[in-house]
Design an enzyme around this catalytic site. Structure first.
Site, PDB file in Angstrom:
ATOM      1  N   ASP A  40       0.829  -1.203   0.000  1.00  0.00           N
ATOM      2  CA  ASP A  40       0.000   0.000   0.000  1.00  0.00           C
ATOM      3  C   ASP A  40       0.866   1.256   0.000  1.00  0.00           C
ATOM      4  OD1 ASP A  40      -2.298   1.530   0.109  1.00  0.00           O
ATOM      5  OD2 ASP A  40      -3.182   0.374   1.745  1.00  0.00           O
TER       6      ASP A  40
ATOM      7  N   ASP B 267     -10.739   2.137  -3.179  1.00  0.00           N
ATOM      8  CA  ASP B 267     -11.265   1.917  -1.825  1.00  0.00           C
ATOM      9  C   ASP B 267     -12.789   2.006  -1.827  1.00  0.00           C
ATOM     10  OD1 ASP B 267      -8.888   1.433  -0.618  1.00  0.00           O
ATOM     11  OD2 ASP B 267      -8.662   3.394   0.318  1.00  0.00           O
TER      12      ASP B 267
HETATM   13  C1  GLA Z   1      -5.691   1.868   2.225  1.00  0.00           C
HETATM   14  C2  GLA Z   1      -6.124   0.680   1.383  1.00  0.00           C
HETATM   15  C3  GLA Z   1      -7.185  -0.083   2.129  1.00  0.00           C
HETATM   16  C4  GLA Z   1      -6.641  -0.534   3.469  1.00  0.00           C
HETATM   17  C5  GLA Z   1      -6.139   0.668   4.273  1.00  0.00           C
HETATM   18  C6  GLA Z   1      -5.421   0.223   5.521  1.00  0.00           C
HETATM   19  O1  GLA Z   1      -6.704   2.798   2.322  1.00  0.00           O
HETATM   20  O2  GLA Z   1      -6.563   1.073   0.125  1.00  0.00           O
HETATM   21  O3  GLA Z   1      -7.628  -1.199   1.382  1.00  0.00           O
HETATM   22  O4  GLA Z   1      -5.606  -1.449   3.263  1.00  0.00           O
HETATM   23  O5  GLA Z   1      -5.257   1.451   3.503  1.00  0.00           O
HETATM   24  O6  GLA Z   1      -4.941   1.271   6.271  1.00  0.00           O
END
Ligand code: GLA
Length: 731
Positions: free
Chosen positions: A472, A542
């Site tokens: 990420d 997301d």
């Molecule tokens: C980002 C990712 C999510 C999750 C969060 C965790 O927003 O896109 O899927 O993994 O971080 O903090």
């Protein structure tokens, strides 16, 4: 259409005409690049200028092409250089369009005029070297031809062979030219966090449109993909020139129309805040810019990109494997992870048929909220009293692989890593350090930071049976200072950061060949062909709200293959406060690489029964969805019904997904004309839960494509999947 046409051409012009993708005529000084669906040509003028000559449908006869020639001035305000269509123009002389290369010499001289020096053809690859008219400043243009998908990759290497330092102010990968004319349209993808890859389509007029990222990473706002069409293209018809830049840092694609009806697309490193010094003997390589042409509309443009990605860009291990069904508890538990809690979820996920169980954020350091712990990649002993191994063994015993979330480039100020190495963060000395999501960004351009991050991930992958990292990256760059290097080198950060990021991924994959990696950046902030060389899939957004996803996925599919599109089923009501049925959510997510991100502790027996059925169905259709051809039949932008069809390469299997947004006046949804089937074959057609009108369950491919199918979709947010299988499979 395509295969018939190609079949005929191959017979008429003999196989020889297609045997070599790059040919050169020394008499005319022309190169002709031939692919299955397009041709591309350039030539050298008597003055030594490399000019673009042709990009469009297939040609076979190099003699047809006019030799490159210098154009005359129209007036003292319209110099001939503006009409020359240089393949890789330097900024020098009377040139006012977007240059491919702009430099400043140590002595202040900035004029750069490039001329042909030499070339080399090696199979499907061509290098053409250009040089300044005076100085030993070289640009080697690289071409790699992907013959079967009609796509060419272009990039360049700039070499300073002079004895003085130069600074590069603009280094582009390629300039692409459409045939001279008016009335073109531009398609591109824009958005923001949780609303990525929205498709835009607009007319191109004189002037310049800039698509770019200044964010340090690829970005949610614009994606480095474009399509230019003749103004009338549809999904199945019309001329489309399309391309994508393989770079995960600051990128830029300009689309300009000159006053002389010439549309040019130029792309490479973003010129914003760009200054890359080259000492004598040093060189800089630009990112690869892939582009292709089709005369069969936006649909085929996407299909060619999808095939390029699956066959040629993805790592070999990724190519060989279909994406597993994944479970991730992030939306269910957020930071509240524990060994027991994860084991309970793993038991439930395994029963559903999940194949990869992923622990998301919160497993390490003091990471109980997003305020602390980032950077401290040690297992939290309170949450996992037996380390990770007990959970991993549990997951493996259930028949699932184990995956782990990491965000290696980041650090919370409240972390041991930041307390030990405050200097590792990118910063301008004495200036504020902006926090976003309470975190700073490590300066990955530093080799010590790069090696540290590699060490952390290598240790995790060596100590634990980790099949998959979700990598990420949850913030954009700010204050991109690098105080430890000389002031004139500090802007190299933009490029070196990305190269070191790629380097870590490459080393990890080499050392752990079974490791899979997902590229995530707060959703789809790092979706591009550069990182795709090292990863197996992308986290699309997301935003997992199923109706929003239809448009996000439609945009994503313009440029990127379904196999790369991670898509989860999550709980409702979510992002928009909207609730759709579990079946609808599954069917939306089943159009990519299916995952489940719901809180299984809240699921009812009925939910489990449905989920188990849907996952079994997904596994059945997965080869078609992940390796087949996508036909976007009805767009969520323009219809109350969305329909996408996936067809297997042998045309024996297809699956149609249909979604109804909101029925009005008791109307039926539009007829759906299937595509890509074998007209002569007979198919058995079956809708899950009987949402198909008509009594016969077998139809010819011709009938399905000409007469179409009538789905029965009613009310709001209705959905179905229709399985289409060659009938002889059932006999
Ligand atoms: C980002 C990712 C999510 C999750 C969060 C965790 O927003 O896109 O899927 O993994 O971080 O903090």
């Amino acid at each position: 259409m395509r295969s018939v046409a190609l079949g005929l051409m191959a017979t008429v012009f003999s196989l020889q005409a297609f045997a070599q993708s790059i040919t050169y005529s020394p008499e005319k000084k022309i190169w002709l690049i031939k692919t299955a669906v397009s041709s591309y040509a350039m030539g050298v003028s008597p003055e030594g200028q490399l000019q673009h000559l042709y990009w469009g449908g297939p040609l076979w006869r190099i003699e047809d092409l006019p030799a490159a020639s210098k154009k005359n001035d129209i007036s003292s305000f319209d110099p001939g250089q503006m009409l020359d269509n240089e393949e890789y123009p330097g900024w020098g002389g009377p040139r006012y369009y977007e240059p491919a290369l702009k430099i400043t010499r140590a002595d202040g001289d900035r004029d750069l005029v490039l001329r042909y020096v030499s070339h080399q053809i090696r199979g499907d690859e061509l290098d053409i070297t250009l040089k300044d008219i005076r100085d030993d400043l070289e640009a080697t243009l690289h071409y790699r031809v992907y013959e079967d998908v009609g796509i060419i990759a272009r990039w360049s290497t700039i070499r300073n062979k002079t004895n003085q330092k130069i600074t590069i102010e603009s280094a582009q990968s390629a300039a692409w030219y459409m045939p001279r004319g008016d009335g073109y349209r531009l398609s591109y993808l824009s958005g923001r966090w949780a609303a990525e890859t929205q498709l835009n389509r607009e007319p191109i007029h004189e002037g310049m449109k800039v698509l770019e990222s200044r964010l340090g990473h690829t970005g949610h706002n614009l994606n480095p993909w474009f399509a230019v069409d003749s103004g009338d293209a549809l999904e199945e018809s019309g001329r489309v020139w399309f391309g994508a830049l393989a770079w995960s840092g600051n990128w830029r694609i300009t689309v300009e129309q000159t006053p002389y009806q010439q549309v040019r697309v130029t792309g490479g490193f973003n010129t914003f805040d760009f200054a890359y010094p080259l000492e004598p003997g040093q060189s800089l390589e630009t990112p690869q810019f892939y582009a292709g042409f089709t005369s069969e509309g936006f649909g085929e443009a996407s299909q060619l990109m999808h095939k390029l990605e699956r066959e040629y860009i993805q790592p070999l291990q990724a190519k060989a494997r279909l994406r597993p069904v994944l479970y991730n508890s992030w939306e269910a538990t957020e930071f509240n992870v524990s060994e027991e809690g994860q084991k309970t979820l793993a038991d439930k996920a395994a029963k559903l048929g999940v194949e990869l169980f992923v622990v998301d954020d919160g497993w390490f350091g003091a990471r109980n909220t997003d305020h602390a712990g980032l950077g401290d990649w040690v297992v939290n002993p309170k949450k996992f009293p037996h380390g990770l191994n007990s959970l991993i063994e549990h997951v493996n015993k259930l028949g699932m692989d184990f995956g782990l979330w990491v965000e290696p480039e980041m650090v919370n100020p409240d972390s041991n890593l930041y307390r030990a190495h405050p200097d590792w963060v990118m910063n301008f000395t004495g200036r504020p350090r902006s926090e976003l999501r309470n975190q700073f960004i490590l300066n990955l351009a530093r080799d010590d930071v790069r090696d540290y991050i590699f060490g952390v991930l290598d240790k995790l992958a060596s100590e634990y049976k980790i099949r998959y990292f979700k990598w990420d990256m949850n913030r954009t760059f700010s204050e991109p200072g690098w105080p430890d290097v000389a002031p004139d080198q500090q802007k190299e950060l933009w490029v070196k950061y990305v190269l070191n990021f790629y380097d870590i991924l490459a080393r990890l994959r080499a050392k752990h060949p079974n490791l899979e990696i997902e590229s995530c950046s707060g959703g789809g902030g790092r979706v591009d062909l550069g990182v795709l060389r090292y990863v197996d899939e992308f986290w699309t957004s997301d935003n997992t709200e199923a109706f929003d996803r239809l448009r996000i996925q439609e945009g994503f599919s313009q440029a990127y293959a379904a196999k790369l599109m991670s898509a989860w089923v999550t709980d409702v009501p979510n992002q928009n406060g909207r609730s759709t049925s579990l079946e609808y959510r599954f069917l939306v997510a089943m159009q990519g690489a299916l995952g489940v991100g719901a809180n299984l502790n809240k699921w009812t027996d009925d939910d489990f029964a449905l989920g188990t059925r849907m996952i079994a169905l997904y596994k059945q259709i997965r080869p078609v969805v992940q390796s087949g051809q996508l036909f976007r039949l009805l767009s969520p932008r323009t219809n109350d019904t969305t329909a996408n069809e996936y067809v297997s390469p042998d045309k024996n299997d297809a699956v149609l997904f249909g979604f109804r947004h909101s029925q009005e006046y008791n109307t039926a949804p539009p007829v759906i004309y299937l595509r890509g089937l074998n007209a002569r074959a007979v198919y058995r057609v079956e809708s899950i839960e009987g949402k198909l009108a008509g009594s016969t369950a077998e139809y010819s491919g011709a009938y399905l494509m000409q007469n179409g199918l009538q789905l029965v979709l009613k009310g709001d947010f209705d959905s179905t999947a229709v399985l289409i299988q060659a009938a002889d499979k059932h006999r």
